[in-house]
Motif scaffolding. Sequence first.
Motif, short mmCIF file in Angstrom:
data_model
loop_
_atom_site.label_atom_id
_atom_site.label_comp_id
_atom_site.label_asym_id
_atom_site.label_seq_id
_atom_site.Cartn_x
_atom_site.Cartn_y
_atom_site.Cartn_z
N LEU A 132 5.63 -19.84 10.94
CA LEU A 132 6.15 -19.23 9.71
C LEU A 132 7.42 -19.92 9.20
O LEU A 132 7.78 -19.74 8.03
N LEU A 133 8.08 -20.70 10.04
CA LEU A 133 9.24 -21.45 9.57
C LEU A 133 8.83 -22.42 8.47
O LEU A 133 9.63 -22.74 7.59
N ALA A 134 7.58 -22.88 8.51
CA ALA A 134 7.10 -23.84 7.50
C ALA A 134 7.03 -23.22 6.10
O ALA A 134 7.63 -23.76 5.15
N PRO A 135 6.31 -22.11 5.88
CA PRO A 135 6.28 -21.54 4.52
C PRO A 135 7.63 -21.02 4.06
O PRO A 135 7.94 -21.09 2.87
N VAL A 136 8.44 -20.48 4.97
CA VAL A 136 9.76 -20.01 4.57
C VAL A 136 10.59 -21.17 4.03
O VAL A 136 11.20 -21.08 2.96
N SER A 137 10.59 -22.30 4.71
CA SER A 137 11.33 -23.47 4.28
C SER A 137 10.78 -24.01 2.96
O SER A 137 11.55 -24.41 2.07
N ALA A 138 9.46 -24.02 2.82
CA ALA A 138 8.85 -24.51 1.58
C ALA A 138 9.23 -23.64 0.39
O ALA A 138 9.52 -24.15 -0.70
N LEU A 139 9.26 -22.32 0.59
CA LEU A 139 9.62 -21.42 -0.50
C LEU A 139 11.09 -21.56 -0.88
O LEU A 139 11.45 -21.48 -2.06
N VAL A 140 11.96 -21.79 0.11
CA VAL A 140 13.36 -22.04 -0.19
C VAL A 140 13.48 -23.31 -1.02
O VAL A 140 14.25 -23.38 -1.99
N GLY A 141 12.73 -24.34 -0.65
CA GLY A 141 12.72 -25.57 -1.43
C GLY A 141 12.24 -25.35 -2.86
O GLY A 141 12.79 -25.92 -3.81
N MET A 142 11.22 -24.51 -3.03
CA MET A 142 10.73 -24.19 -4.37
C MET A 142 11.80 -23.49 -5.19
O MET A 142 12.00 -23.80 -6.37
N GLY A 143 12.44 -22.50 -4.58
CA GLY A 143 13.48 -21.77 -5.30
C GLY A 143 14.62 -22.68 -5.73
O GLY A 143 15.09 -22.61 -6.88
N MET A 144 15.06 -23.55 -4.84
CA MET A 144 16.12 -24.50 -5.17
C MET A 144 15.66 -25.45 -6.28
O MET A 144 16.41 -25.78 -7.20
N GLY A 145 14.42 -25.91 -6.16
CA GLY A 145 13.90 -26.82 -7.18
C GLY A 145 13.82 -26.20 -8.55
O GLY A 145 14.11 -26.85 -9.56
N ALA A 146 13.43 -24.91 -8.60
CA ALA A 146 13.36 -24.22 -9.88
C ALA A 146 14.73 -24.05 -10.51
O ALA A 146 14.87 -24.09 -11.74
N LEU A 147 15.75 -23.87 -9.69
CA LEU A 147 17.11 -23.70 -10.20
C LEU A 147 17.73 -25.02 -10.63
O LEU A 147 18.39 -25.11 -11.67
N ILE A 148 17.52 -26.08 -9.84
CA ILE A 148 18.24 -27.33 -10.05
C ILE A 148 17.46 -28.33 -10.89
O ILE A 148 18.02 -29.03 -11.74
N ARG A 149 16.16 -28.46 -10.62
CA ARG A 149 15.27 -29.34 -11.39
C ARG A 149 15.64 -30.82 -11.28
O ARG A 149 15.35 -31.59 -12.19
N HIS A 150 16.28 -31.20 -10.23
CA HIS A 150 16.61 -32.60 -9.99
C HIS A 150 16.33 -32.90 -8.53
O HIS A 150 16.87 -32.23 -7.64
N SER A 151 15.51 -33.91 -8.27
CA SER A 151 15.00 -34.15 -6.92
C SER A 151 16.11 -34.36 -5.90
O SER A 151 16.16 -33.68 -4.86
N ALA A 152 17.00 -35.31 -6.16
CA ALA A 152 18.03 -35.65 -5.18
C ALA A 152 18.96 -34.48 -4.92
O ALA A 152 19.26 -34.14 -3.77
#
Length: 276
Positions: free
Chosen positions: A170-190
């Motif tokens: 479950l650490l895998a989907p939790v980490s992926a969702l955190v990455g999604m949330g950050m990506g939606a807020l920031i919208r810049h890869s680096a």
Amino acid sequence: MTTLAPPAARFTDLLAAEWIKLRSLRSTYWALGASALALVAFNTNAARADYVNYPHYDGPIHRDFVYWALRDAFTQGAALMLVLACAGIGAITIVGEYATGLIRTTFTAVPDRRALVAAKVVVVTAVMTLYGALVAGASFAATQAVLDGRGAGVSIGFPGAWRVVVASALLAPVSALVGMGMGALIRHSATTMVLTTLVLLLLPSFVTDTYHWTACVRNALPFNAWVRLVDIGYGTHPFTLVSKYPTTVAGEWVVFGVWAAVSAVVAVVAVDRRDV
């Protein structure tokens, strides 16, 4: 003559579209395949090291070696790699569309942004849960097979073994969702990857349990929640470090759920409220 508006896309159609997007990227297979092999190899190598050194361990270690065996099932080093890989994959599912401009076409075809991102969340969660289950299960099987050569491996039926496998999966989907949330807020890869790494990997190292409030922050971080969940012998044998302000297993399962749910909501709301 009136023109009939096209029917709204069904949620199952959105799920199918997001699945096609994810599986049509060659990088998805490379990222998932290469990281899975690396993680299983990393854990297996830890078990191999204990296999080689086992005759040189002293009596107390032999007596409590079952806890070492469960640590080898999914090591902290492998967990760090898993977090980084899954957070990156989760982030790129949103950031990638913004970077290429595909998001404009997507929103034109599906004006309902909330439903669209919700479908993306469901697909990513399902794929990363399956990925985590395969990696955690394969790591457990491989490491315990190695340790069985010394008669020191444990079965999946051993008390706590399932918790190690499930928490690591479950650490895998939790980490992926955190990455999604950050990506939606920031919208810049680096920038997304830097901040995601800071939150998921670096912050747990910097926050101590010296004070009650810092311990609360530390216990509320997903990586530290995983550490507590996989520590089957917590407080019961000399190889475990007990915090001044310990948390419970149930509380750390809640931490996993809250991080996943909040990250999914952030992704949906951020995409819905902001312009392209």
